[in-house]
Write a protein that holds these residues in place. Structure first.
Motif, mmCIF file in Angstrom:
data_model
loop_
_atom_site.group_PDB
_atom_site.id
_atom_site.type_symbol
_atom_site.label_atom_id
_atom_site.label_comp_id
_atom_site.label_asym_id
_atom_site.label_seq_id
_atom_site.Cartn_x
_atom_site.Cartn_y
_atom_site.Cartn_z
ATOM 1 N N HIS A 39 0.831 -1.190 0.000
ATOM 2 C CA HIS A 39 0.000 0.000 0.000
ATOM 3 C C HIS A 39 0.876 1.254 0.000
ATOM 4 O O HIS A 39 2.085 1.197 -0.183
ATOM 5 C CB HIS A 39 -0.937 -0.016 1.201
ATOM 6 C CG HIS A 39 -2.030 -1.042 1.110
ATOM 7 N ND1 HIS A 39 -1.766 -2.383 0.923
ATOM 8 C CD2 HIS A 39 -3.383 -0.926 1.185
ATOM 9 C CE1 HIS A 39 -2.915 -3.055 0.880
ATOM 10 N NE2 HIS A 39 -3.907 -2.190 1.028
ATOM 11 N N GLY A 40 0.271 2.393 0.240
ATOM 12 C CA GLY A 40 0.979 3.662 0.340
ATOM 13 C C GLY A 40 0.124 4.620 1.151
ATOM 14 O O GLY A 40 -0.988 4.276 1.587
ATOM 15 N N GLY A 41 0.619 5.827 1.317
ATOM 16 C CA GLY A 41 -0.151 6.816 2.056
ATOM 17 C C GLY A 41 -1.534 7.054 1.476
ATOM 18 O O GLY A 41 -2.459 7.462 2.183
ATOM 19 N N TRP A 42 -1.696 6.758 0.186
ATOM 20 C CA TRP A 42 -2.975 6.942 -0.503
ATOM 21 C C TRP A 42 -4.125 6.203 0.174
ATOM 22 O O TRP A 42 -5.275 6.650 0.135
ATOM 23 C CB TRP A 42 -2.871 6.485 -1.959
ATOM 24 C CG TRP A 42 -2.410 5.062 -2.113
ATOM 25 C CD1 TRP A 42 -1.128 4.626 -2.296
ATOM 26 C CD2 TRP A 42 -3.220 3.875 -2.080
ATOM 27 N NE1 TRP A 42 -1.079 3.253 -2.381
ATOM 28 C CE2 TRP A 42 -2.353 2.772 -2.247
ATOM 29 C CE3 TRP A 42 -4.586 3.641 -1.934
ATOM 30 C CZ2 TRP A 42 -2.809 1.446 -2.264
ATOM 31 C CZ3 TRP A 42 -5.051 2.331 -1.945
ATOM 32 C CH2 TRP A 42 -4.161 1.254 -2.109
ATOM 33 N N CYS A 43 -3.840 5.054 0.809
ATOM 34 C CA CYS A 43 -4.928 4.223 1.327
ATOM 35 C C CYS A 43 -5.643 4.863 2.512
ATOM 36 O O CYS A 43 -6.751 4.457 2.871
ATOM 37 C CB CYS A 43 -4.420 2.833 1.698
ATOM 38 S SG CYS A 43 -3.381 2.744 3.175
ATOM 39 N N THR A 60 0.285 11.025 6.567
ATOM 40 C CA THR A 60 0.152 9.695 5.973
ATOM 41 C C THR A 60 1.374 9.397 5.108
ATOM 42 O O THR A 60 1.299 9.411 3.878
ATOM 43 C CB THR A 60 -1.139 9.590 5.133
ATOM 44 O OG1 THR A 60 -1.108 10.581 4.096
ATOM 45 C CG2 THR A 60 -2.373 9.820 5.999
ATOM 46 N N PRO A 61 2.518 9.129 5.724
ATOM 47 C CA PRO A 61 3.733 8.912 4.925
ATOM 48 C C PRO A 61 3.632 7.661 4.066
ATOM 49 O O PRO A 61 2.998 6.672 4.448
ATOM 50 C CB PRO A 61 4.815 8.745 6.001
ATOM 51 C CG PRO A 61 4.067 8.226 7.198
ATOM 52 C CD PRO A 61 2.743 8.925 7.168
ATOM 53 N N THR A 62 4.264 7.726 2.895
ATOM 54 C CA THR A 62 4.436 6.545 2.058
ATOM 55 C C THR A 62 5.856 6.033 2.270
ATOM 56 O O THR A 62 6.820 6.786 2.153
ATOM 57 C CB THR A 62 4.189 6.868 0.579
ATOM 58 O OG1 THR A 62 2.802 7.156 0.393
ATOM 59 C CG2 THR A 62 4.572 5.690 -0.310
ATOM 60 N N LEU A 63 5.982 4.760 2.601
ATOM 61 C CA LEU A 63 7.280 4.174 2.903
ATOM 62 C C LEU A 63 8.106 4.003 1.625
ATOM 63 O O LEU A 63 7.560 3.817 0.537
ATOM 64 C CB LEU A 63 7.080 2.832 3.609
ATOM 65 C CG LEU A 63 6.257 2.900 4.908
ATOM 66 C CD1 LEU A 63 5.999 1.501 5.458
ATOM 67 C CD2 LEU A 63 6.934 3.778 5.954
ATOM 68 N N THR A 64 9.404 4.052 1.789
ATOM 69 C CA THR A 64 10.331 4.016 0.654
ATOM 70 C C THR A 64 10.102 2.785 -0.221
ATOM 71 O O THR A 64 9.998 1.658 0.265
ATOM 72 C CB THR A 64 11.781 4.010 1.167
ATOM 73 O OG1 THR A 64 12.014 5.205 1.904
ATOM 74 C CG2 THR A 64 12.773 3.951 0.007
ATOM 75 N N GLY A 65 10.017 3.030 -1.539
ATOM 76 C CA GLY A 65 9.882 1.954 -2.509
ATOM 77 C C GLY A 65 8.455 1.576 -2.831
ATOM 78 O O GLY A 65 8.227 0.711 -3.686
ATOM 79 N N LEU A 66 7.496 2.237 -2.179
ATOM 80 C CA LEU A 66 6.090 1.896 -2.368
ATOM 81 C C LEU A 66 5.303 3.103 -2.860
ATOM 82 O O LEU A 66 5.778 4.241 -2.793
ATOM 83 C CB LEU A 66 5.502 1.375 -1.051
ATOM 84 C CG LEU A 66 6.056 0.017 -0.629
ATOM 85 C CD1 LEU A 66 6.036 -0.150 0.874
ATOM 86 C CD2 LEU A 66 5.265 -1.100 -1.300
ATOM 87 N N GLY A 67 4.092 2.851 -3.372
ATOM 88 C CA GLY A 67 3.224 3.935 -3.797
ATOM 89 C C GLY A 67 3.914 4.897 -4.736
ATOM 90 O O GLY A 67 4.621 4.489 -5.672
ATOM 91 N N GLU A 68 3.721 6.189 -4.475
ATOM 92 C CA GLU A 68 4.337 7.205 -5.334
ATOM 93 C C GLU A 68 5.850 7.273 -5.167
ATOM 94 O O GLU A 68 6.522 7.993 -5.907
ATOM 95 C CB GLU A 68 3.703 8.580 -5.059
ATOM 96 C CG GLU A 68 4.124 9.246 -3.754
ATOM 97 C CD GLU A 68 3.332 8.800 -2.549
ATOM 98 O OE1 GLU A 68 3.450 9.450 -1.487
ATOM 99 O OE2 GLU A 68 2.592 7.800 -2.642
#
Length: 265
Positions: A39-43, A60-68
């Motif tokens: 997943h990513g922060g988008w969810c 809502t951080p997106t973790l490295t290598g995922l999402g955007e």
């Protein structure tokens, strides 16, 4: 006169770029919502909007290598990378009084964050999340058949950087066709290093912070059962349930937002 005007304008401009701080202890706490695997922060979009409408600061951080941030996927991305992602967010945003929420895989991430950044946190919320004993990795606790299948899939489809392709939305309890299509479009491969690297903690799990486990009771996931049994057997946990599938932030954002606000009160 002109210099005074320029000086005043500079002060005014500077005031517009002051860091956004989390609310103090007398105000509403901030939320940092950390997504799970693939997943990513988008969810968190739906939950974040409701919490913000109630007056909370929400990250809502997106973790490295995922999402955007999928362009950053590499063999070097591991559990420590993701723990650092959240610790750095807390530090650079100068957050305090934070309710830190981790969904699924991110239960392991926020366990590491609590060990390193306890002073910035108010409490921990584990949303249908995984827990690990210190010194163990995700693959340490998975059934061997699951590990073998994941590794086989990674070897065959890992795009040369060691990544596990996403499971279908139905695996997360997402059944509505529109929601399932949205989730499917946004999920990205999970770095294999997050499965392999053991969790290292200096303090006991939670680092003495209040901790709540929210169990999603519809369509339970087998790999979460050992964690849920551990929580039920430990009187140090506050527990809640939601009658929804695993991706509660997608399926039931209203009830989840209400529950998070209740826990933070």
């Amino acid at each position: 006169m002109q210099r005074r005007h320029l000086f005043a304008a500079g002060i005014a401009a500077a005031s517009l770029v002051q860091p956004l701080r989390a609310a103090g202890p007398a105000d509403k706490p901030a939320f940092v919502l950390v997504h799970g695997a693939w997943h990513g922060g988008w969810c968190w979009t739906r939950v974040a909007s409701q919490l913000r409408a109630a007056g909370h600061a929400v990250y809502t951080p997106t973790l490295t290598g995922l999402g955007e941030r999928r362009h950053l996927l590499s063999p070097q991305v591991n559990l420590d990378t993701h723990i650092d992602d959240v610790v750095n967010l807390l530090d650079f945003e100068e957050l305090e009084n934070v309710v830190l929420v981790g969904h699924s895989y991110a239960g392991i991430v926020i366990s590491g964050v609590a060990d390193r950044a306890r002073a910035r946190l108010r409490q921990l919320v584990f949303l249908d999340a995984l827990l690990l004993e210190p010194g163990k990795s995700l693959f340490s606790d998975f059934p061997q058949a699951v590990v073998d299948q994941r590794l086989k899939t990674i070897r065959e489809t890992g795009a040369g950087v060691g990544a596990a392709p996403a499971l279908p939305p139905s695996a997360f309890g997402v059944k509505d066709p529109t929601d399932a299509a949205w989730v499917q479009r946004h999920m990205t491969p999970q770095p294999v290093g997050t499965y392999l690297q053991p969790l290292q903690l200096k303090a006991p799990l939670g680092n003495s912070l209040p901790k709540t486990y929210i169990e999603c009771t519809a369509d339970p996931i087998a790999t979460l059962e050992p964690t849920k049994a551990r929580v039920r057997a430990d009187a140090g946990w506050r527990t809640r349930t939601l009658a929804t599938g695993h991706d509660a932030m997608v399926i039931a954002p209203g009830p989840l937002s209400d529950l998070l606000r209740e826990l933070a009160a």
